[in-house]
Scaffold this motif. Sequence first.
Motif, PDB file in Angstrom:
ATOM      1  N   LEU A 146       0.739  -1.060   0.157  1.00 18.00           N
ATOM      2  CA  LEU A 146      -0.046   0.140   0.081  1.00 18.00           C
ATOM      3  C   LEU A 146       0.985   1.242  -0.078  1.00 18.00           C
ATOM      4  O   LEU A 146       1.804   1.272   0.809  1.00 18.00           O
ATOM      5  CB  LEU A 146      -0.836  -0.124   1.272  1.00 18.00           C
ATOM      6  N   GLY A 147       0.595   2.144  -0.853  1.00 20.29           N
ATOM      7  CA  GLY A 147       1.394   3.521  -0.976  1.00 20.29           C
ATOM      8  C   GLY A 147       0.737   4.384  -2.018  1.00 20.29           C
ATOM      9  O   GLY A 147      -0.403   4.110  -2.433  1.00 20.29           O
ATOM     10  N   ARG A 148       1.555   5.440  -2.359  1.00 19.78           N
ATOM     11  CA  ARG A 148       1.214   6.447  -2.989  1.00 19.78           C
ATOM     12  C   ARG A 148       0.684   6.063  -4.491  1.00 19.78           C
ATOM     13  O   ARG A 148      -0.254   6.587  -5.118  1.00 19.78           O
ATOM     14  CB  ARG A 148       1.911   7.665  -3.016  1.00 19.78           C
ATOM     15  N   PHE A 149       1.477   5.058  -5.188  1.00 18.25           N
ATOM     16  CA  PHE A 149       1.357   4.682  -6.446  1.00 18.25           C
ATOM     17  C   PHE A 149       0.840   3.348  -6.520  1.00 18.25           C
ATOM     18  O   PHE A 149       0.925   2.558  -7.461  1.00 18.25           O
ATOM     19  CB  PHE A 149       2.817   4.646  -7.081  1.00 18.25           C
ATOM     20  N   THR A 150       0.047   3.006  -5.544  1.00 14.58           N
ATOM     21  CA  THR A 150      -0.566   1.635  -5.692  1.00 14.58           C
ATOM     22  C   THR A 150      -1.871   1.735  -6.441  1.00 14.58           C
ATOM     23  O   THR A 150      -2.736   2.526  -6.262  1.00 14.58           O
ATOM     24  CB  THR A 150      -1.214   0.962  -4.165  1.00 14.58           C
ATOM     25  N   ALA A 153      -6.787  -1.700  -7.723  1.00 14.46           N
ATOM     26  CA  ALA A 153      -7.297  -3.036  -7.474  1.00 14.46           C
ATOM     27  C   ALA A 153      -6.337  -3.901  -6.636  1.00 14.46           C
ATOM     28  O   ALA A 153      -6.802  -4.700  -5.928  1.00 14.46           O
ATOM     29  CB  ALA A 153      -6.921  -3.915  -9.085  1.00 14.46           C
ATOM     30  N   VAL A 154      -5.231  -3.336  -6.603  1.00 20.95           N
ATOM     31  CA  VAL A 154      -4.309  -4.144  -5.357  1.00 20.95           C
ATOM     32  C   VAL A 154      -4.476  -3.557  -4.146  1.00 20.95           C
ATOM     33  O   VAL A 154      -4.703  -4.473  -3.264  1.00 20.95           O
ATOM     34  CB  VAL A 154      -2.621  -3.540  -5.914  1.00 20.95           C
ATOM     35  N   GLY A 155      -4.758  -2.350  -3.992  1.00 23.90           N
ATOM     36  CA  GLY A 155      -5.131  -1.957  -2.624  1.00 23.90           C
ATOM     37  C   GLY A 155      -6.479  -2.387  -2.023  1.00 23.90           C
ATOM     38  O   GLY A 155      -6.313  -2.751  -1.082  1.00 23.90           O
ATOM     39  N   LYS A 180      -0.423   5.713   3.107  1.00 23.59           N
ATOM     40  CA  LYS A 180      -1.289   4.553   3.094  1.00 23.59           C
ATOM     41  C   LYS A 180      -2.795   4.949   3.499  1.00 23.59           C
ATOM     42  O   LYS A 180      -3.411   4.467   2.934  1.00 23.59           O
ATOM     43  CB  LYS A 180      -0.609   3.538   4.085  1.00 23.59           C
ATOM     44  N   VAL A 181      -2.816   5.808   4.429  1.00 22.24           N
ATOM     45  CA  VAL A 181      -4.130   6.309   4.832  1.00 22.24           C
ATOM     46  C   VAL A 181      -4.476   7.036   3.778  1.00 22.24           C
ATOM     47  O   VAL A 181      -6.014   6.970   3.504  1.00 22.24           O
ATOM     48  CB  VAL A 181      -4.031   7.480   6.042  1.00 22.24           C
ATOM     49  N   SER A 182      -3.736   7.963   3.113  1.00 20.16           N
ATOM     50  CA  SER A 182      -4.567   8.587   2.017  1.00 20.16           C
ATOM     51  C   SER A 182      -5.036   7.658   0.806  1.00 20.16           C
ATOM     52  O   SER A 182      -6.035   8.170   0.008  1.00 20.16           O
ATOM     53  CB  SER A 182      -3.274   9.498   1.087  1.00 20.16           C
ATOM     54  N   LEU A 183      -4.296   6.568   0.520  1.00 22.43           N
ATOM     55  CA  LEU A 183      -4.534   5.512  -0.327  1.00 22.43           C
ATOM     56  C   LEU A 183      -6.178   4.911   0.066  1.00 22.43           C
ATOM     57  O   LEU A 183      -7.160   4.879  -0.799  1.00 22.43           O
ATOM     58  CB  LEU A 183      -3.649   4.356  -0.476  1.00 22.43           C
ATOM     59  N   MET A 184      -6.419   4.552   1.473  1.00 20.78           N
ATOM     60  CA  MET A 184      -7.551   4.219   1.983  1.00 20.78           C
ATOM     61  C   MET A 184      -8.725   5.051   1.810  1.00 20.78           C
ATOM     62  O   MET A 184      -9.711   4.842   1.452  1.00 20.78           O
ATOM     63  CB  MET A 184      -7.450   4.062   3.648  1.00 20.78           C
TER      64      MET A 184
END
Length: 396
Positions: A146-150, A153-155, A180-184
Amino acid sequence: MIEELDSNSIEVPSVFICPISLEPMQDPVTLCTGQTYERSNILKWFSLGHLTCPTTLQELWDDSITPNKTLHHLIFSWFSQKYLAMKKRSEDVQGRAMELLETLKKAKGEARVQALKELRQVVTTHDSVKKTVAENNGIGLISSLLGRFTMHAVGSEAIGVLVNLNLGSDARTNLMQPEKVSLMVDMLNEGSIETKINCTTLIEMLMAGEDFESETVSSLSLLVGLLRLVKDKRYPNGVLAGLGLLKMICSHEKLSNSVVNIGAIPQLIELLPGLNPESQELALHILESLSNLQEGRLALKDCPSTIPNMVKLLMKVSENCTQLAMSILWAVCKLDPEESAPRAVDAGLAPKLLLVIQSGCNPALKQRSAELLKLCSLNYTETIFISKCKLTRTLQ
């Protein structure tokens, strides 16, 4: 062995079931009537003074019990086979989980998505795999994806795995990294309903830890996404998840002001009548928490539906809901008695308050009802107040 097998998930032959407990027998004994029972159950039956066969209700001409060795052997053999099959399946899925974790270390793109999807299915259906994943640094591995460029579909699949695992302090700290929180939050706003619910659940899990810092979830995008989720009546589970996280957010004073500022109060007030009882109680908890803020009280007073909707909920859902609604009404009426109290009276508050006072509710709730009734009556003479309330002679 029998205890380790879930007899509710397998069809146990009826001859193996004790007629008293309706559970599989481990020490079957037979009475003179030919009926067989679990030893401990039939001895308990006798100890209660019964001298009959529980199944046939025949009086026993002989109270001796005989071990049923043949049936005991059959039961043991049958459950041994089931146990071995279960153990093999467990070993198979744990081995498969290990293979999937190895795959995730190297896989990219669609292969990574498929590996996460299968791991999620295995973790969801086999509790034993959760421990295997945790003990082999699976949580750290999945979190690292999980990260900024995830890709979403993977996340989505990674978060679907994580919400089914027990996250320790280190795992929560890792997941609370801003990117990670930003992705969520992004997936909460843009994902499928299942992804939205999982993101909401995971953020709530992170907030439940002692090491949580409110700044981690101070994003307005999170609050906007949650409000969208709770307003989508097509998905009651989503509404419940969203309200649960909003309630937790409102328990942090630094965050609750933001909830008021984005206009959550009038939206929740309008939603209230259409929610199920569990969701209504959560929404009331949120509104009651926000009523402790000056801005929250003003927003509640300015919403035309606040008073009528709160009055309708008194003595309707549960005592807890009545207490929460009463607290909100008190905050609004106390803020501006001259404007709010007459509106409350016109909405039918007085008969409801009298009903609470005469009910079996807790004394504190009755006391607050009496105080609110007194507050509402200050703008009227006794005669006018009684007529406004449309009270029966008995209530007068």
